[in-house]
Design an enzyme around this catalytic site. Structure first.
Site, mmCIF file in Angstrom:
data_model
loop_
_atom_site.group_PDB
_atom_site.id
_atom_site.type_symbol
_atom_site.label_atom_id
_atom_site.label_comp_id
_atom_site.label_asym_id
_atom_site.label_seq_id
_atom_site.Cartn_x
_atom_site.Cartn_y
_atom_site.Cartn_z
ATOM 1 N N CYS A 83 -49.854 106.631 12.784
ATOM 2 C CA CYS A 83 -50.356 105.955 11.575
ATOM 3 C C CYS A 83 -51.316 106.856 10.796
ATOM 4 O O CYS A 83 -52.408 107.165 11.282
ATOM 5 C CB CYS A 83 -51.036 104.656 12.014
ATOM 6 S SG CYS A 83 -52.069 103.874 10.771
ATOM 7 N N CYS B 286 -54.727 105.354 9.998
ATOM 8 C CA CYS B 286 -55.501 105.248 11.244
ATOM 9 C C CYS B 286 -56.214 106.570 11.528
ATOM 10 O O CYS B 286 -57.364 106.580 11.980
ATOM 11 C CB CYS B 286 -54.600 104.903 12.428
ATOM 12 S SG CYS B 286 -53.770 103.320 12.284
#
Length: 108
Positions: A33, A36
């Site tokens: 991600c 993230c």
């Protein structure tokens, strides 16, 4: 992961998060991600900033699918603040360190 960040799993979730006597910021994330990865260093810094006042932990949603499902995490990063065993605040997506700090401060 920062030195003061707890790796949260289904095995320690109850003791580290639900049973905590201080608020706990939990970052639901995954290795693949992009957002993230942007948020991760901010979360590590918050763990250092809030030592003794709050806990900071990370849950890898790929490894801990049960927890992601339990808390209906559909988009990552999802940041949740737990207080007294309940979700007290929630944020979805990348935000600034100041935003996350404010979320945590409001629960102290």
């Amino acid at each position: 992961m920062g030195n003061n960040v707890i790796e949260i799993t289904k095995d320690n979730f109850e003791s580290e998060v639900l049973g905590s006597d201080v608020p706990v910021l939990v970052d639901f994330w995954a290795v693949w991600c992009g957002p993230c990865k942007m948020v991760s260093p901010l979360i590590d810094e918050l763990a250092d900033d809030f030592i003794g006042r709050a806990k900071v932990g990370k849950i890898n949603v790929d490894e801990q699918m049960e927890l992601a499902e339990k808390f209906k995490v559909m988009t990552i990063p999802t940041i949740m603040i737990f207080k007294n065993g309940e979700v007290a605040d929630k944020s979805v997506g990348a935000r600034s360190k100041a935003d996350f700090a404010q979320m945590l401060e409001s629960q102290l």
